[in-house]
Write a protein that holds these residues in place. Sequence first.
Motif, PDB file in Angstrom:
ATOM      1  N   GLN A  34       0.812  -1.215   0.000  1.00 20.37           N
ATOM      2  CA  GLN A  34       0.000   0.000   0.000  1.00 20.37           C
ATOM      3  C   GLN A  34       0.844   1.262   0.000  1.00 20.37           C
ATOM      4  O   GLN A  34       0.552   2.224  -0.688  1.00 20.37           O
ATOM      5  N   ASP A  35       1.888   1.258   0.812  1.00 17.09           N
ATOM      6  CA  ASP A  35       2.711   2.461   0.909  1.00 17.09           C
ATOM      7  C   ASP A  35       4.162   2.066   1.174  1.00 17.09           C
ATOM      8  O   ASP A  35       4.632   2.097   2.312  1.00 17.09           O
ATOM      9  N   PRO A  36       4.870   1.685   0.089  1.00 18.56           N
ATOM     10  CA  PRO A  36       6.238   1.186   0.274  1.00 18.56           C
ATOM     11  C   PRO A  36       7.138   2.186   0.995  1.00 18.56           C
ATOM     12  O   PRO A  36       7.978   1.798   1.812  1.00 18.56           O
ATOM     13  N   GLU A  37       6.952   3.460   0.705  1.00 20.73           N
ATOM     14  CA  GLU A  37       7.870   4.435   1.309  1.00 20.73           C
ATOM     15  C   GLU A  37       7.651   4.529   2.814  1.00 20.73           C
ATOM     16  O   GLU A  37       8.601   4.569   3.590  1.00 20.73           O
ATOM     17  N   ALA A  38       6.386   4.549   3.224  1.00 18.96           N
ATOM     18  CA  ALA A  38       6.106   4.604   4.667  1.00 18.96           C
ATOM     19  C   ALA A  38       6.603   3.324   5.330  1.00 18.96           C
ATOM     20  O   ALA A  38       7.190   3.346   6.417  1.00 18.96           O
ATOM     21  N   PHE A  39       6.412   2.207   4.641  1.00 20.30           N
ATOM     22  CA  PHE A  39       6.817   0.911   5.183  1.00 20.30           C
ATOM     23  C   PHE A  39       8.323   0.867   5.431  1.00 20.30           C
ATOM     24  O   PHE A  39       8.792   0.579   6.532  1.00 20.30           O
ATOM     25  N   TRP A  40       9.114   1.189   4.383  1.00 17.93           N
ATOM     26  CA  TRP A  40      10.577   1.123   4.526  1.00 17.93           C
ATOM     27  C   TRP A  40      11.091   2.237   5.434  1.00 17.93           C
ATOM     28  O   TRP A  40      12.085   2.052   6.159  1.00 17.93           O
ATOM     29  N   GLY A  41      10.430   3.381   5.386  1.00 11.97           N
ATOM     30  CA  GLY A  41      10.834   4.479   6.266  1.00 11.97           C
ATOM     31  C   GLY A  41      10.714   4.067   7.734  1.00 11.97           C
ATOM     32  O   GLY A  41      11.608   4.331   8.542  1.00 11.97           O
ATOM     33  N   ASP A  42       9.616   3.386   8.075  1.00 12.69           N
ATOM     34  CA  ASP A  42       9.431   2.912   9.455  1.00 12.69           C
ATOM     35  C   ASP A  42      10.525   1.944   9.858  1.00 12.69           C
ATOM     36  O   ASP A  42      11.092   2.030  10.948  1.00 12.69           O
ATOM     37  N   LYS A  53      18.515  12.475   9.264  1.00 11.97           N
ATOM     38  CA  LYS A  53      17.349  11.825   8.634  1.00 11.97           C
ATOM     39  C   LYS A  53      17.226  12.188   7.160  1.00 11.97           C
ATOM     40  O   LYS A  53      17.763  13.192   6.708  1.00 11.97           O
ATOM     41  N   TRP A  54      16.458  11.390   6.431  1.00 13.39           N
ATOM     42  CA  TRP A  54      16.276  11.607   4.999  1.00 13.39           C
ATOM     43  C   TRP A  54      15.263  12.714   4.711  1.00 13.39           C
ATOM     44  O   TRP A  54      14.406  13.023   5.537  1.00 13.39           O
ATOM     45  N   LYS A  55      15.388  13.234   3.502  1.00  6.51           N
ATOM     46  CA  LYS A  55      14.397  14.202   3.045  1.00  6.51           C
ATOM     47  C   LYS A  55      13.245  13.469   2.388  1.00  6.51           C
ATOM     48  O   LYS A  55      12.099  13.832   2.517  1.00  6.51           O
ATOM     49  N   GLU A  56      13.584  12.444   1.634  1.00  8.69           N
ATOM     50  CA  GLU A  56      12.526  11.562   1.128  1.00  8.69           C
ATOM     51  C   GLU A  56      13.047  10.131   1.147  1.00  8.69           C
ATOM     52  O   GLU A  56      14.256   9.898   1.058  1.00  8.69           O
ATOM     53  N   VAL A  57      12.103   9.185   1.288  1.00  6.68           N
ATOM     54  CA  VAL A  57      12.521   7.789   1.415  1.00  6.68           C
ATOM     55  C   VAL A  57      13.092   7.276   0.095  1.00  6.68           C
ATOM     56  O   VAL A  57      14.110   6.587   0.079  1.00  6.68           O
ATOM     57  N   LEU A  58      12.437   7.615  -1.000  1.00  3.14           N
ATOM     58  CA  LEU A  58      12.837   7.019  -2.270  1.00  3.14           C
ATOM     59  C   LEU A  58      12.780   8.025  -3.405  1.00  3.14           C
ATOM     60  O   LEU A  58      11.814   8.771  -3.538  1.00  3.14           O
ATOM     61  N   ASP A  59      13.839   8.008  -4.206  1.00  6.09           N
ATOM     62  CA  ASP A  59      13.815   8.753  -5.452  1.00  6.09           C
ATOM     63  C   ASP A  59      14.037   7.717  -6.547  1.00  6.09           C
ATOM     64  O   ASP A  59      15.117   7.142  -6.661  1.00  6.09           O
ATOM     65  N   TRP A  60      13.012   7.433  -7.307  1.00  5.52           N
ATOM     66  CA  TRP A  60      13.037   6.320  -8.270  1.00  5.52           C
ATOM     67  C   TRP A  60      12.904   6.845  -9.687  1.00  5.52           C
ATOM     68  O   TRP A  60      11.824   7.233 -10.111  1.00  5.52           O
ATOM     69  N   LYS A  61      14.074   6.910 -10.346  1.00  6.10           N
ATOM     70  CA  LYS A  61      14.059   7.273 -11.762  1.00  6.10           C
ATOM     71  C   LYS A  61      14.590   6.060 -12.500  1.00  6.10           C
ATOM     72  O   LYS A  61      15.797   5.939 -12.712  1.00  6.10           O
ATOM     73  N   PRO A  62      13.692   5.144 -12.839  1.00  2.00           N
ATOM     74  CA  PRO A  62      14.124   3.844 -13.342  1.00  2.00           C
ATOM     75  C   PRO A  62      15.206   3.967 -14.417  1.00  2.00           C
ATOM     76  O   PRO A  62      15.065   4.826 -15.292  1.00  2.00           O
ATOM     77  N   PRO A  63      16.255   3.169 -14.370  1.00  2.00           N
ATOM     78  CA  PRO A  63      16.489   2.117 -13.385  1.00  2.00           C
ATOM     79  C   PRO A  63      17.311   2.580 -12.178  1.00  2.00           C
ATOM     80  O   PRO A  63      17.866   1.744 -11.471  1.00  2.00           O
ATOM     81  N   PHE A  64      17.383   3.880 -11.971  1.00  2.50           N
ATOM     82  CA  PHE A  64      18.244   4.366 -10.890  1.00  2.50           C
ATOM     83  C   PHE A  64      17.424   4.719  -9.655  1.00  2.50           C
ATOM     84  O   PHE A  64      16.505   5.545  -9.737  1.00  2.50           O
ATOM     85  N   ALA A  65      17.775   4.086  -8.560  1.00  2.00           N
ATOM     86  CA  ALA A  65      17.045   4.335  -7.313  1.00  2.00           C
ATOM     87  C   ALA A  65      17.969   4.984  -6.299  1.00  2.00           C
ATOM     88  O   ALA A  65      19.156   4.657  -6.225  1.00  2.00           O
ATOM     89  N   GLN A  66      17.408   5.902  -5.527  1.00  4.33           N
ATOM     90  CA  GLN A  66      18.127   6.413  -4.357  1.00  4.33           C
ATOM     91  C   GLN A  66      17.209   6.202  -3.157  1.00  4.33           C
ATOM     92  O   GLN A  66      16.052   6.601  -3.183  1.00  4.33           O
ATOM     93  N   TRP A  67      17.752   5.571  -2.136  1.00  2.32           N
ATOM     94  CA  TRP A  67      16.964   5.305  -0.939  1.00  2.32           C
ATOM     95  C   TRP A  67      17.439   6.198   0.200  1.00  2.32           C
ATOM     96  O   TRP A  67      18.622   6.374   0.409  1.00  2.32           O
TER      97      TRP A  67
END
Length: 648
Positions: A34-42, A53-67
């Motif tokens: 339902q909410d991968p970012e909230a899930f992994w952030g927790d 702390k992070w500014k955002e959990v995920l930056d996904w510009k396929p195929p490049f991900a930043q967590w």
Amino acid sequence: MSITGIYPPSDEFVRQAHVQGMEGYRELYRRAEQDPEAFWGDIAAREIHWFEKWKEVLDWKPPFAQWFVGAKTNVSYNCLDRHAASHRKNKVAILWEGEPGEQRFLTYQELLRLVSRFANVLKARGYKAGDRSIIYMPMIPELPIAMLACARLGITHSVVFGGFSAEALKARIQDLGATVVITADGGFRRVKEMKLKAAVDEAVAECPGVRDVIVYRRTGSDTAMQAGRDSWWHDLDAALTGPDAEHCPAVPLDSEHPLFVLYTSGTTGKPKGILHTTGGYLTHVTATMKWVFDLKDEDTYWCSADIGWVTGHSYIVYGPLSAGATSVMYEGTLDYPQFDRWWRLVEKYRVNILYTSPTAIRALIRQGDHWPEAHDLSSLRLLGSVGEPINPAAWEWYNRVIGKGRCPIVDTWWQTETGGILIAPMPGAVPAKPGSGTLPMPGVVPAIVDFHGYPVEPGHEGFLILRGPWPGMIRNIWGDPDRFKEQYWTKVPGAYFTGDAARCDHDGYYWILGRVDDVMNVSGHRLSTMEVESALVKHPVVAEAAVVGKPHEITGQAVCCFVTLKKGQGGDHDKLGQELRQWVAHEIGAFARPEEIRFTDALPKTRSGKIMRRLLREIVTSHTVTGDVTTLEDLSVVTNLAAQQDEE
Ligand code: WTA
């Protein structure tokens, strides 16, 4: 549930598990979906220490991900400092046994002290975040110490398995642009010394970028040292003076800072450097320690892999230490001095969790049940398998003879590229089916698709792909983003292509069938057919070579080579066969030594000149050739090869 072949965990196991029952698993999976970012952030906030702390959990510009974008953390800090400052400070972090039998029990605070000292050694020689190191060591505590010291400073390490040759080592040093090599004089394998430093000398001779070779004395044998380049680890350590020698603050690093590069075989002759970074990788391996291994603070956990492969990185070093476990590390082979060495270790250290490979299990089965039966294995409560599909006979034996029918078995599917486990049962939740990795981890979305990328029906074979990013995923191929895109992300647009064939059954369980590309799996080690072929054609008498994996009772697959010789060459085939096997071992490493060399007058090729390995694979597996051979240039080549096989 009354489906045959289903093994649910006992009520007692479920009651004490981190994730309890199918509902527990489904709930986690649902939340991640339902909410991968909230899930992994927790999870990241709960399991990992962050300096920022992070500014955002995920930056996904396929195929490049930043967590965990913008966050700062340090893997070495998470594996050491936070435990050394807790009730775990005197808990054994690494419980080591050498092949000759010595023991070293390194507590969290002692490991922190040793890592800090070595990090200070590196720092004193000018190494810092952004530099790259190669670590080429036997299975001794200084191997994880070197890794953790590099991670502490932000030096990106690449561990090269001690079984690799000087040639392979050289290629890795050069590709990575490493400036420091950390090694040992040698290691022990069945009492014999395996020399390492000699291979380093051969490799580094052609690597002008290497400024330092640091050598740990393990075996004490004569070792040539080159002045100005080589130093003994203990001399550098002794030169550290002052009150700060044992303190080395962990550098706060960007969450996407490159933690390590691990070279693995792809479909071409050139190994690819799989890049893993900091925050996402650490979150992934830490979370799976609890989910899959159901790790408890009091457990003695043992993964029998070599740290030179990804399993050792993620599940001997980084995962267990981040989770605060006692991780057993054993230097030697399973048959030294006898075939009960492992069971002695389990009995002596009261091992609770054992994680190993089907190859090892099959090798042990062959020696008979009396070896494990002579030992008290009652401490075991969970068993794991990794590296290749586990065949029913091996699963059954592991369950009955080792687990005494009371230990859940977690069959874990993952890859160097995935960083951590992606498909495996949570043992207190998901009933096992022998041979199936069962269900995906939360946040992991596999699918089985056909050639065109369309999903296939349950029960049917297809390509295993992964939709969407996960925290431990490969970030890039070192220095080759085009290959990264092409290799993994173009075959099915927008999805990660695993290179494995699989099917998904009506219960949603995944069954991995093996590689669909030119990668062999020998004893759970990945080896590309092209890598062996390019080694062979470097030999002066070889004209052409085609290599395929041949089914093997113990190692899963064995390397089988078809070779044509240059005009006028030949002579004694037995002798030449031996020579070529040795040649490959020298070019790549002993683990790549072919089982078989077959000499032939010609190789089957398409009209456009491509070697048809598929046919050779069929010859060595089923001894016949079926399917479409219309594109074959000269059919007699295949008929001859198949006939040759029948004569054997
Ligand atoms: C295979 C090892 C079936 C698969 C962690 C994959 C498996 C390759 C399993 C990756 C398993 C690994 N069941 N097959 N449980 N685990 N494999 O990169 O073919 O050395 O693609 O990573 O091993 O090998 P690698």
